[in-house]
Design an enzyme around this catalytic site. Structure first.
Site: not given
Ligand code: ADP
Length: 396
Positions: A7, A91, A180, A241, A384
């Site tokens: 990743n 990823r 996601h 965020r 993940e």
């Protein structure tokens, strides 16, 4: 098979070497501050202490070669040599409308990912650098790209189009993509199994609440809506965020604070959310502590976060025309009983009842609704990396 899961960010690279047969991670690690004067590689072989190697990593290729050295090291390594790595799973954040599933990486795939760079300028170029670095160091090892957006490609046009002139979709592909996806896919499948539901006949809402946070509505195993949009900035309030805001606020702040677009986007991405609202931290552990000490600003940030989650759940219950099960996952969803409890307190109208004792759980697959609750609610830890490894093996 042993799969190296990568990743890659712009200045960091996370990795796990996963044995797909046992589903165990043999080693996990992270390269930080790539391209800067002083970088670190943090490497943890399964069952052993973390080691930290300090080194300047000029670029991602050097970082990947350090990862390989760490994995094959005599003392803290977990494999003899590179030939033990059967495949690499990458990823990739954005697959645009091109990729509705994972793919084996070819030159054409690399080009197609590059074409999506505009859609995720912070992430896709970094993901590509990681892919190229691995390709140059592991020439004959097959590689697979697993996209954050792919699972959401089943979202219908009525849910993915914005109320903008259609030509902007036509010309620039401005639409909801969602992110996601790997987590929403893994958790919804796991949730169905855990609750004894047939995934092909199920209505599941997945609340992925981490530093980045999103909710998805999964009908019969397929995503039909999600809270993130064109970028991962929209939807829920997140660590830093803002989530959804009235777009006119951007112009208003620009005028009042004399800020340009870059500065405002930075504000919305990095200085807003739980961190900006509370003035305390983006981390829910700090927020909980501050609330216990009576910090009202932390409390209001927490309440706004919970309320937004509740509104998305309510909206998605309508989209799904009902709901069988709600799953909580990721850092906050797995570890913060108060968030889960407060969210579920709003959901009495769905016949949801929470077992307060069971809800104390952290990071473990657990049913937290009572046996007579009309909707099953559970904590389902996401994984993940394991999903990327599985997808990689399935494709090869
Ligand atoms: P991401 O992958 O988006 O960076 P994670 O899913 O790892 O984020 O979630 C990280 C967040 O999880 C932290 O910022 C913190 O808010 C929350 N978190 C982690 N552990 C706990 C805990 N024990 N209690 C409450 N919140 C936690």
């Amino acid at each position: 098979m042993k799969v190296l899961v990568i990743n890659c960010g712009s200045s960091s690279l996370k990795y796990q070497l996963i044995d797909s047969d046992t589903k165990e991670a043999l080693a996990v690690g992270l390269c930080e501050r790539i391209g800067l004067e002083k970088g670190y590689l943090k490497h943890t072989p399964a069952g052993n202490d973390k080691i930290v190697i300090e080194a300047k990593m000029e670029n991602h290729e050097i970082a990947v070669s350090m990862v390989i050295n760490a994995l094959t090291d005599k003392e803290h390594g977990v494999i003899k040599d590179l030939s033990e790595i059967d495949a690499v799973g990458h990823r990739v954040v954005h697959g645009g409308e091109k990729f509705a599933s994972s793919v084996i990486i070819t030159d054409e795939v690399v080009n197609a990912i590059e074409e999506c760079n505009d859609l995720a300028p912070l992430h896709n170029p970094a993901n590509l650098i990681g892919i190229r670095a691995c390709q140059s160091l592991m020439k004959d090892v097959p590689m697979v790209a697993v996209f954050d957006t792919a699972f959401h490609q089943t979202i219908p046009a009525k849910a993915y189009l914005y109320g903008l002139p259609y030509e902007y979709y036509d010309k620039y592909k401005i639409r909801k993509y969602g992110f996601h996806g790997t987590s929403h896919s893994f958790v919804s499948n796991r949730m169905a199994k855990f609750c004894g539901l047939d995934i092909n006949n199920s209505k599941i809402i997945v609340c992925h609440l981490g530093n980045g946070a999103s909710i998805s509505a999964v009908l019969n195993g397929k995503s039909i809506d999600t809270s993130m949009g064109f970028t991962p900035l929209s939807g829920l309030i997140m660590g830093t965020r803002s989530g959804d805001i009235d777009p006119s606020i951007i112009e208003y702040i620009a005028n009042k604070e004399n800020k340009n677009l870059d500065e405002i986007m930075h504000l919305l991405n990095k200085q807003s959310g739980i961190s900006g609202m509370s003035g305390v931290s983006s981390d829910f552990r700090d927020i909980n502590k501050a609330m216990e000490e009576g910090n009202e600003q932390a409390q209001i940030a927490f309440d706004v976060f919970v309320y937004r989650v509740v509104k998305y759940i309510g909206g998605f219950v309508a989209s799904l025309n009902g709901v069988d099960a709600i799953a909580f996952t990721a850092g906050v969803g797995e570890n913060d009983p108060k968030v889960r409890y407060d969210v579920c307190q709003y959901l009495g109208y769905l016949g949801i009842a929470i077992d307060e004792e069971a809800n104390k759980v952290k990071g473990k697959e657990t049913m937290i609704s009572t046996p007579d609750s009309k909707v099953k609610v559970a904590v389902i830890p996401t994984n993940e990396e394991l999903t990327i490894a599985r997808e990689t093996v399935a494709l090869l």
